[in-house]
Design an enzyme around this catalytic site. Structure first.
Site, mmCIF file in Angstrom:
data_model
loop_
_atom_site.group_PDB
_atom_site.id
_atom_site.type_symbol
_atom_site.label_atom_id
_atom_site.label_comp_id
_atom_site.label_asym_id
_atom_site.label_seq_id
_atom_site.Cartn_x
_atom_site.Cartn_y
_atom_site.Cartn_z
ATOM 1 N N LYS A 209 -4.188 -13.692 7.362
ATOM 2 C CA LYS A 209 -3.758 -13.785 8.755
ATOM 3 C C LYS A 209 -4.351 -12.629 9.564
ATOM 4 O O LYS A 209 -4.885 -12.822 10.643
ATOM 5 C CB LYS A 209 -2.230 -13.749 8.795
ATOM 6 C CG LYS A 209 -1.637 -13.966 10.147
ATOM 7 C CD LYS A 209 -0.131 -14.119 10.029
ATOM 8 C CE LYS A 209 0.495 -14.134 11.404
ATOM 9 N NZ LYS A 209 1.936 -14.267 11.358
ATOM 10 N N GLU A 215 -6.770 -5.600 -0.284
ATOM 11 C CA GLU A 215 -7.115 -6.342 -1.498
ATOM 12 C C GLU A 215 -8.063 -7.495 -1.165
ATOM 13 O O GLU A 215 -9.046 -7.744 -1.863
ATOM 14 C CB GLU A 215 -5.848 -6.923 -2.155
ATOM 15 C CG GLU A 215 -4.889 -5.887 -2.722
ATOM 16 C CD GLU A 215 -3.855 -5.421 -1.708
ATOM 17 O OE1 GLU A 215 -4.127 -5.502 -0.486
ATOM 18 O OE2 GLU A 215 -2.785 -4.957 -2.124
ATOM 19 N N GLY A 267 3.293 -15.186 7.215
ATOM 20 C CA GLY A 267 2.515 -15.443 5.995
ATOM 21 C C GLY A 267 3.304 -16.186 4.938
ATOM 22 O O GLY A 267 2.863 -17.194 4.399
ATOM 23 N N ARG A 268 4.524 -15.699 4.650
ATOM 24 C CA ARG A 268 5.287 -16.302 3.542
ATOM 25 C C ARG A 268 5.863 -17.670 3.902
ATOM 26 O O ARG A 268 6.428 -18.347 3.049
ATOM 27 C CB ARG A 268 6.381 -15.339 3.088
ATOM 28 C CG ARG A 268 7.296 -14.843 4.188
ATOM 29 C CD ARG A 268 8.152 -13.672 3.715
ATOM 30 N NE ARG A 268 8.993 -13.127 4.780
ATOM 31 C CZ ARG A 268 8.630 -12.183 5.622
ATOM 32 N NH1 ARG A 268 7.409 -11.669 5.549
ATOM 33 N NH2 ARG A 268 9.463 -11.737 6.538
ATOM 34 N N GLU A 354 11.091 -10.609 0.693
ATOM 35 C CA GLU A 354 10.414 -9.974 1.827
ATOM 36 C C GLU A 354 11.159 -10.304 3.131
ATOM 37 O O GLU A 354 11.108 -9.550 4.088
ATOM 38 C CB GLU A 354 8.944 -10.440 1.904
ATOM 39 C CG GLU A 354 8.069 -9.539 2.760
ATOM 40 C CD GLU A 354 6.570 -9.781 2.591
ATOM 41 O OE1 GLU A 354 5.939 -9.163 1.726
ATOM 42 O OE2 GLU A 354 6.014 -10.606 3.333
ATOM 43 N N HIS A 385 15.097 -18.869 -24.345
ATOM 44 C CA HIS A 385 14.627 -18.113 -25.509
ATOM 45 C C HIS A 385 14.077 -16.762 -25.072
ATOM 46 O O HIS A 385 13.374 -16.096 -25.821
ATOM 47 C CB HIS A 385 13.561 -18.921 -26.249
ATOM 48 C CG HIS A 385 14.090 -20.239 -26.720
ATOM 49 N ND1 HIS A 385 14.722 -20.404 -27.931
ATOM 50 C CD2 HIS A 385 14.145 -21.453 -26.099
ATOM 51 C CE1 HIS A 385 15.110 -21.672 -28.060
ATOM 52 N NE2 HIS A 385 14.779 -22.318 -26.950
ATOM 53 N N LYS A 500 1.339 1.275 1.612
ATOM 54 C CA LYS A 500 -0.055 1.057 2.030
ATOM 55 C C LYS A 500 -0.633 2.345 2.623
ATOM 56 O O LYS A 500 -1.791 2.683 2.396
ATOM 57 C CB LYS A 500 -0.137 -0.054 3.084
ATOM 58 C CG LYS A 500 0.153 -1.445 2.554
ATOM 59 C CD LYS A 500 -0.028 -2.487 3.661
ATOM 60 C CE LYS A 500 0.447 -3.855 3.237
ATOM 61 N NZ LYS A 500 0.497 -4.825 4.331
HETATM 62 O O1 F6P Z 1 1.820 -6.807 2.446
HETATM 63 C C1 F6P Z 1 2.591 -7.916 2.743
HETATM 64 C C2 F6P Z 1 1.848 -8.919 3.574
HETATM 65 O O2 F6P Z 1 1.716 -8.447 4.865
HETATM 66 C C3 F6P Z 1 2.538 -10.257 3.512
HETATM 67 O O3 F6P Z 1 3.586 -10.379 4.378
HETATM 68 C C4 F6P Z 1 1.397 -11.187 3.778
HETATM 69 O O4 F6P Z 1 1.719 -12.478 3.407
HETATM 70 C C5 F6P Z 1 0.326 -10.564 2.930
HETATM 71 O O5 F6P Z 1 0.544 -9.176 3.068
HETATM 72 C C6 F6P Z 1 -1.084 -10.931 3.273
HETATM 73 O O6 F6P Z 1 -1.404 -10.666 4.597
HETATM 74 P P1 F6P Z 1 -2.701 -11.283 5.281
HETATM 75 O O7 F6P Z 1 -2.542 -12.750 5.332
HETATM 76 O O8 F6P Z 1 -2.757 -10.670 6.637
HETATM 77 O O9 F6P Z 1 -3.887 -10.885 4.451
#
Ligand code: F6P
Length: 540
Positions: A209, A215, A267-268, A354, A385, A500
């Site tokens: 987003k 990452e 996002g979620r 979250e 188990h 972060k």
């Molecule tokens: O670090 C959490 C977060 O901001 C989530 O809420 C989000 O879904 C994810 O990182 C990825 O964010 P983006 O879609 O901006 O890469």
């Protein structure tokens, strides 16, 4: 939005009083579940979705008061404001309109004077065209080969929901394009995926987003290097899903296709947007994605229209609040008796934790009550188990069982101990809920089971895209209802920022050492220095 703190509501105080009687013997679950008509009174059924909360530690007066709490805080009004596009995410000054992505009504939803459904439909059409052209082999890789695989580069909400749905559906629908997920900056995540793909027939779909997530950007660089090493043109292998105006939304970017996600969808909560739409349509076809959206919509309609006491996500949110705030349970397990739902719990961990795990109310006051619980889970019977010893005799936690009436596999089935595998699966699911509730007396204390351990059971008929959509939307609605009742904002996530920032300070030190600039590990916290020294030394 200004509202009372949860603990100041009349019904909250009443519930506190009511919770005191739950320690009495006749309120032990083994006695509660024997009451006449228990299942009927404490379950809700809609088409293809059954929610049984008869093994929760509640009775009529408690349920009434919980429903009263939902009415007092005007939870349904909040839900209706959400779906109509009000700025409900006040800390980020945004609407929260994930439900609009699967709203099949003709009713427009206006945001800043424009009907956002037009824009959503435009993106959906674009997804439909792109996926069908790829399936018809009209879009090919840079060496002219057809696409067979796609790697999703994205993390958190830009990955978990899509991975859950993909895994749930791939058991019954053979993917036309196989999906691989690259969320982690761990190079071994990348290393494993490239063993499974042919570079010439693979698409790389970057989903972010913000297009600033460390990452994701690191993995994009890794993918670009990989394409270069294989002499492949990124403009023929890269696809982006990002918000309008993000650093990745650059028309001069050399990409094969680019799709928009919207700032009014968190996002979620974004599986039903292009975030899920692009990969899932590529995997199964756009028609399957639409069927999934229809399932989501069905549950959205129920969540907005059903009265408080008949509203499955709302009642489920109330039970969750009852369990954490009044009965003191710190965790909840999600146990689907269904391997295809194996990635449900990881998705709900992010969606719920979250959203609900906040220390501040919507009015900016510190919360002095529990905001949510720890979610974890594994499919049954595997979980039996693994950690069910703890579930039966350790610190108690509520469990949510999920059963699917019809399995996908319908070919010849063996009989063991007189039953088919699927029947064995159900026998176990039913028995576990009973054992947790009833317990067992035994002279030998090692064999004594306290019982009185609450659980709910959700049943769906099958694992069609519609059913998966209903399940997903149930958890989304339950999460936002819980946030509304608790008085926290279920749409922001400031709690992820501090780590972060600290990582960025450490990254700077590493970068300086990498580039022979003036780094200073000695000035760091001794533990940080120890770990960085170890990393650079290459051994302990
Ligand atoms: O670090 C959490 C977060 O901001 C989530 O809420 C989000 O879904 C994810 O990182 C990825 O964010 P983006 O879609 O901006 O890469």
């Amino acid at each position: 939005m200004s509202r009372l703190k949860l603990t100041n509501y009349h019904s909250y105080k009443e519930l506190l009083e009511l919770s005191k009687k739950m320690v009495k013997k006749n309120y032990h679950l083994k006695n509660l579940i024997r009451r006449p008509d228990r299942l009927n009174q404490f379950s809700i059924r809609i088409d293809n979705f059954f929610y049984d909360f008869s093994k929760q530690r509640i009775e009529e007066t408690i349920l009434k008061e919980l429903v009263q709490l939902a009415r007092e805080v005007k939870a349904k009004d909040e839900f209706l404001k959400m779906i109509s596009g009000e700025i409900i995410n006040v800390t980020e000054n945004r609407a929260a309109l994930h439900t609009a992505t699967r709203d099949f009504t003709k009713i427009p939803i206006f945001l800043n004077g424009a009907d956002i459904k037009l824009e959503i439909n435009r993106v959906n059409e674009q997804i439909k065209m792109f996926s069908s052209k790829t399936h018809q082999k009209m879009i090919k890789g840079s060496t002219g080969k057809d696409f067979t695989d796609a790697v999703i580069i994205g993390i958190g909400g830009s990955y978990l929901g899509c991975e859950f749905v993909f895994n749930a559906l791939k058991h019954s629908i053979k993917p036309k394009i196989d999906l691989h997920f690259l969320p982690n900056v761990d190079i071994d995540n990348f290393g494993q995926i490239i063993k499974e793909i042919d570079p010439e027939t693979c698409l790389w779909i970057v989903i972010s987003k913000t297009y600033t997530t460390t990452e994701t950007l690191a993995n994009l660089e890794q993918a670009l290097l990989f394409l270069k090493e294989h002499h492949l043109d990124p403009a023929k292998h890269l696809v982006t899903v990002t918000s309008k105006g993000s650093p990745g939304d650059n028309p001069s970017n050399p990409v094969l296709a680019s799709f928009h996600m919207f700032d009014f969808i968190g996002g979620r909560y974004s599986v039903s947007s292009a975030v899920g739409g692009v990969p899932l349509s590529l995997a199964f076809g756009h028609d399957v994605f639409i069927r999934f959206l229809k399932g989501c919509h069905e549950m959205d309609v129920h969540a907005s229209n059903a009265s408080e006491e008949k509203n499955i996500p709302l009642v489920s949110a109330l039970i969750s609040i009852w369990n954490s705030n009044f009965l003191g349970y710190a965790a909840q397990a999600i146990i689907p008796y269904c391997s295809a739902l194996s990635r449900l719990a990881p998705h709900i961990q992010q969606l719920y934790m979250e959203s609900i795990g906040k220390g501040t109310t919507i009015n900016g006051e510190p919360t002095d009550y529990k905001t949510g619980a720890i979610i974890f889970g594994e499919p049954g019977t595997n979980a039996q188990h693994s950690f069910f010893q703890f579930a039966h005799q350790g610190s108690p936690f509520p469990v949510e069982f999920i059963g699917v009436v019809n399995p996908i596999y319908t070919k010849n089935q063996a009989i063991s101990k007189g039953v088919y595998n699927h029947q064995e699966l159900w026998a176990n699911m039913i028995a576990q809920a009973q054992a947790l509730a009833v317990g067992k007396d035994d002279e030998d204390k090692a064999k004594y089971f306290t019982g009185n351990r609450p659980s709910s059971t959700i049943i769906v008929n099958d694992l069609t895209p519609e059913s998966i959509g209903m399940l997903l939307s149930f958890y989304e609605a339950r999460t936002v209802y819980e946030g509304f009742i608790l008085g926290v904002n279920p749409f922001d996530q400031f709690g992820v920022e501090l780590g972060k920032i600290l990582a960025s300070d450490i990254r700077n030190q590493i970068r300086m050492k990498n580039t022979n600039a003036a780094y200073d590990f000695d000035s760091l916290d001794p533990a940080v220095k120890f770990y960085l020294d170890t990393l650079f030394k290459g051994s302990l």
